[in-house]
Design an enzyme around this catalytic site. Sequence first.
Site, mmCIF file in Angstrom:
data_model
loop_
_atom_site.group_PDB
_atom_site.id
_atom_site.type_symbol
_atom_site.label_atom_id
_atom_site.label_comp_id
_atom_site.label_asym_id
_atom_site.label_seq_id
_atom_site.Cartn_x
_atom_site.Cartn_y
_atom_site.Cartn_z
ATOM 1 N N GLU A 165 -14.303 -10.375 -51.487
ATOM 2 C CA GLU A 165 -13.765 -9.011 -51.582
ATOM 3 C C GLU A 165 -13.886 -8.467 -53.004
ATOM 4 O O GLU A 165 -14.114 -7.283 -53.211
ATOM 5 C CB GLU A 165 -12.282 -8.979 -51.177
ATOM 6 C CG GLU A 165 -12.011 -9.248 -49.710
ATOM 7 C CD GLU A 165 -11.878 -10.750 -49.416
ATOM 8 O OE1 GLU A 165 -12.330 -11.576 -50.227
ATOM 9 O OE2 GLU A 165 -11.323 -11.082 -48.354
ATOM 10 N N ILE A 211 -44.727 -16.842 -64.841
ATOM 11 C CA ILE A 211 -43.854 -17.993 -64.564
ATOM 12 C C ILE A 211 -43.693 -18.257 -63.063
ATOM 13 O O ILE A 211 -43.225 -19.314 -62.665
ATOM 14 C CB ILE A 211 -42.489 -17.800 -65.262
ATOM 15 C CG1 ILE A 211 -42.697 -17.511 -66.745
ATOM 16 C CG2 ILE A 211 -41.586 -19.000 -65.103
ATOM 17 C CD1 ILE A 211 -43.494 -18.548 -67.505
ATOM 18 N N GLU A 255 -43.815 -16.002 -54.977
ATOM 19 C CA GLU A 255 -42.528 -16.541 -54.493
ATOM 20 C C GLU A 255 -41.755 -15.593 -53.572
ATOM 21 O O GLU A 255 -40.522 -15.650 -53.507
ATOM 22 C CB GLU A 255 -41.631 -16.965 -55.675
ATOM 23 C CG GLU A 255 -42.268 -18.034 -56.555
ATOM 24 C CD GLU A 255 -41.374 -18.498 -57.712
ATOM 25 O OE1 GLU A 255 -40.153 -18.326 -57.634
ATOM 26 O OE2 GLU A 255 -41.922 -19.018 -58.693
ATOM 27 N N ARG A 261 -21.308 -11.665 -59.563
ATOM 28 C CA ARG A 261 -22.365 -12.500 -59.010
ATOM 29 C C ARG A 261 -21.835 -13.852 -58.534
ATOM 30 O O ARG A 261 -21.191 -14.584 -59.279
ATOM 31 C CB ARG A 261 -23.461 -12.725 -60.047
ATOM 32 C CG ARG A 261 -24.736 -13.177 -59.410
ATOM 33 C CD ARG A 261 -25.799 -13.485 -60.413
ATOM 34 N NE ARG A 261 -26.515 -14.656 -59.963
ATOM 35 C CZ ARG A 261 -27.462 -14.648 -59.046
ATOM 36 N NH1 ARG A 261 -27.842 -13.512 -58.500
ATOM 37 N NH2 ARG A 261 -28.052 -15.757 -58.672
ATOM 38 N N ASP A 276 -40.694 -26.445 -61.960
ATOM 39 C CA ASP A 276 -39.696 -25.737 -62.769
ATOM 40 C C ASP A 276 -38.477 -26.604 -63.057
ATOM 41 O O ASP A 276 -37.907 -27.191 -62.145
ATOM 42 C CB ASP A 276 -39.194 -24.494 -62.002
ATOM 43 C CG ASP A 276 -40.194 -23.352 -62.048
ATOM 44 O OD1 ASP A 276 -40.853 -23.196 -63.086
ATOM 45 O OD2 ASP A 276 -40.295 -22.619 -61.046
ATOM 46 N N GLU A 309 -28.898 -27.536 -69.393
ATOM 47 C CA GLU A 309 -27.466 -27.345 -69.126
ATOM 48 C C GLU A 309 -26.800 -28.568 -68.505
ATOM 49 O O GLU A 309 -25.576 -28.649 -68.466
ATOM 50 C CB GLU A 309 -27.258 -26.126 -68.230
ATOM 51 C CG GLU A 309 -27.675 -26.367 -66.799
ATOM 52 C CD GLU A 309 -27.710 -25.092 -65.983
ATOM 53 O OE1 GLU A 309 -28.259 -24.096 -66.474
ATOM 54 O OE2 GLU A 309 -27.180 -25.103 -64.871
ATOM 55 N N HIS A 367 -41.461 -25.363 -66.579
ATOM 56 C CA HIS A 367 -40.915 -24.158 -67.202
ATOM 57 C C HIS A 367 -39.436 -24.352 -67.461
ATOM 58 O O HIS A 367 -38.708 -24.896 -66.641
ATOM 59 C CB HIS A 367 -41.135 -22.945 -66.293
ATOM 60 C CG HIS A 367 -40.289 -21.776 -66.692
ATOM 61 N ND1 HIS A 367 -40.541 -21.043 -67.823
ATOM 62 C CD2 HIS A 367 -39.182 -21.233 -66.136
ATOM 63 C CE1 HIS A 367 -39.626 -20.094 -67.939
ATOM 64 N NE2 HIS A 367 -38.788 -20.195 -66.930
ATOM 65 N N HIS A 419 -35.774 -10.186 -69.443
ATOM 66 C CA HIS A 419 -34.418 -9.759 -69.082
ATOM 67 C C HIS A 419 -34.183 -8.298 -69.416
ATOM 68 O O HIS A 419 -33.172 -7.729 -69.049
ATOM 69 C CB HIS A 419 -33.383 -10.637 -69.789
ATOM 70 C CG HIS A 419 -33.590 -12.085 -69.496
ATOM 71 N ND1 HIS A 419 -34.426 -12.875 -70.253
ATOM 72 C CD2 HIS A 419 -33.122 -12.869 -68.502
ATOM 73 C CE1 HIS A 419 -34.442 -14.090 -69.733
ATOM 74 N NE2 HIS A 419 -33.663 -14.117 -68.675
#
Length: 766
Positions: free
Chosen positions: A16, A437, A490, A521, A605, A611, A647, A700
Amino acid sequence: MLKHNLGYPRIGIQRELKKACEAYWSNKIDSNNLFEVGKKIRKENWKMQERANLDLIPCNDFSFYDHVLDMSLLLGVIPESYLSIPMNNIDLYFSMARGFQKNGWDIKAMEMTKWFNTNYHYIVPEFNKNQKFSIYSNKIFDEFEESKRLLNLIKKIKPVLIGPISYLFLGKEKNKYFHRMDLIENLVPVYIQIINKLKNKGVHWIQLDEPILVLDMSDKEKEAFQYAYKKISKSCLGINILLASYFDGISENISLFKDFFVKALHIDLIEDSNQLKKILNFFRESKMLLSLGIIDGRNIWKNNYSNSIKKIEKTIEVIGENRVMIAPNCSLLHVPIDIESEHSIHIDVKNRMSFAKQKIYELNDLENIIKGNKNILSNNFFLLEKTKKSSIIHNQKVKERAIQITDKDIKRENSFSIRQKKQKKKFCLPIFPTTTIGSFPQTKEIRSLRNKFRKKELSKEEYYKKIKFFIVDVIRKQEKIDLDVLVHGEFERTDMVEYFSYKLKGILSTENGWVQSYGSRCVKPPIIYGDVSRNGNITVDWISFAQSKTKKLMKGMVTGPVTILQWSFVRDDQPIYHTAYQIAWAMREEVLSLEKSGIKIIQIDEPAIREGLPLKKKDWKFYFNWSIKAFRLSSSGVKDETQIHTHMCYSEFNDIFEHIADLDADVITMETSRSKMELLQAFSIFSYPNEIGPGVYDIHSPRIPTVEEIFNLIKKASKKLPIKNIWVNPDCGLKTRKWEEVLESLKNMTKAAKMARIKLINKSFS
Ligand code: GLN
Ligand code: ZN
């Protein structure tokens, strides 16, 4: 023994919050409607935790975008450029998060980065040299008042804040001339003010999150920590402060608690259960309460009660039941909300799973076991034992293969220099070869196509025909731009991990298992529940089709094992590296199958390798050992002539470059353009041995780079790297961009490469 929770998911069971925020941003609802949605989510969360009998329920864990940004607003850490726009607090808040381009204003969003080693992203606070702090927003006070009206016992409500040291740590200095830890003296008085204001409103418990405690803290940070908490503990009497650490252990830093005293300390026993012994030793001499983080807030498996009970009993034995608290190890922000919303998961797997709501009830179970209800304990034991053996989880062959990896399996036939010669001879590419890429713009039309196919509104034949049309179209466009190595675009993939997880045995996708990634997101991480194997070709038909439509080289495109693992929920019944090797074998088969079908260049990839790095440096070696081995297992089966690309997109690679070289990919393409090729500095110290495509423009941003600026970046790279090793490419996939931008940018990129071929050969430049 107190049962409590550190934080609950705030997106709402049907996402929501996402829907309301996006409707508000596009002016479909007003701020009152938005606030109502927030209120409703908070009420549901609080009521649910109250029903589950928690002794302490978090408040202020709700956020319209990000809890670090909430802190910046609370403390008045707002860059001036935003303050100059006349608007109310909620719009100011969203402008900081998302930028503000309206009525002639053009202010960029603040920087966003990953929250420790999770996939959650926060907005990075920005500090001035003489940063002043003061109470700017009332959110925390308002939410406390609101919870007071809704819950029966005011004593149960525990407002949550990020502690001062972690808050400073998570931010960055706007300019170089000071250290942000030096701001602690200005910051502490405001924390004291906030805490005392909450106390005056009736707050009994407050939680200060200090995840910095699990890192390798510098002396400066340690000093600031002690300074802050000595002051806070002295000036905030009559309120119980719980200091929460999570994401790893704090044994190395426990001595920081020698000269001051807070009511309770929370430790993470999921990420580091070994710390308990040392912490208990410390607690023998201390009066603090110890909160045991024993329920996994980062994964979706049911708690193993007998393991947890052992830890609880051990703690009770040393410090007595009155000083023990139990909780999930970290905020439940990182798991989906309710397993009952899933209807198609096999019962043997579903029975092992537990989402946020179930985790809260597990605390209740643990308390009842401690009180003597042994039935709960044995039921849990039998259920886990029974499902552990389920045939849908196990595949003996796959298990054996994962532990029988020989040196040969993780080594290419010959060294890079030999491979390079063979590949150059075979491909006849120009110097500074150009490529992209992998993904090209994912238009509305393509997304709706995939959706219709998923909902079975479109037959397989029709769907394939349409996707193939887009593939041919993207090939023609790349040919026209005159790129050297092409990709298929892709278009058949929703997401680079989800797409593969659908096709691999042992991994499942949920219907509604959403987790917040940043702002509105959300992502739905796949769940690795069993032994992973490949069930036949995944990408081969698409890539061979694409290759059949062009004379140029077509690059195959798969997601690497570490990234698949990193962006999924991982099984907890075997070491993580076993799972990694299983995925790696499966991807190796795919790579070999691509090679067999005539594909000469294959990209694997691995954007998530960086991370996954453990928070403490001492654990890096182990991580690199298995992650590099997994990558090499997936990539090393091919012939010398087959070129393996990888990548990565992350700007801070400098400290791990040697390890990246160990991957031994023939070519690596990576992000550098945002930092103007700062990355290349690393090559002064460490000379990267293989071919490399340092991204020459930032995908970006919608901005179209000029030929000249790209040329200059190529030139810069040529000064640091052997020309024969340099590739020219954007810094990441193009799926989020518009076609107009992509076409123009790539045209400029190929022009710049051609210019470089003329001007930079023989290094005849200054
Ligand atoms: N091949 C992927 C793409 O182009 C890589 C995405 C990524 O790096 N995250 O979209
Ligand atoms: Zn990328």
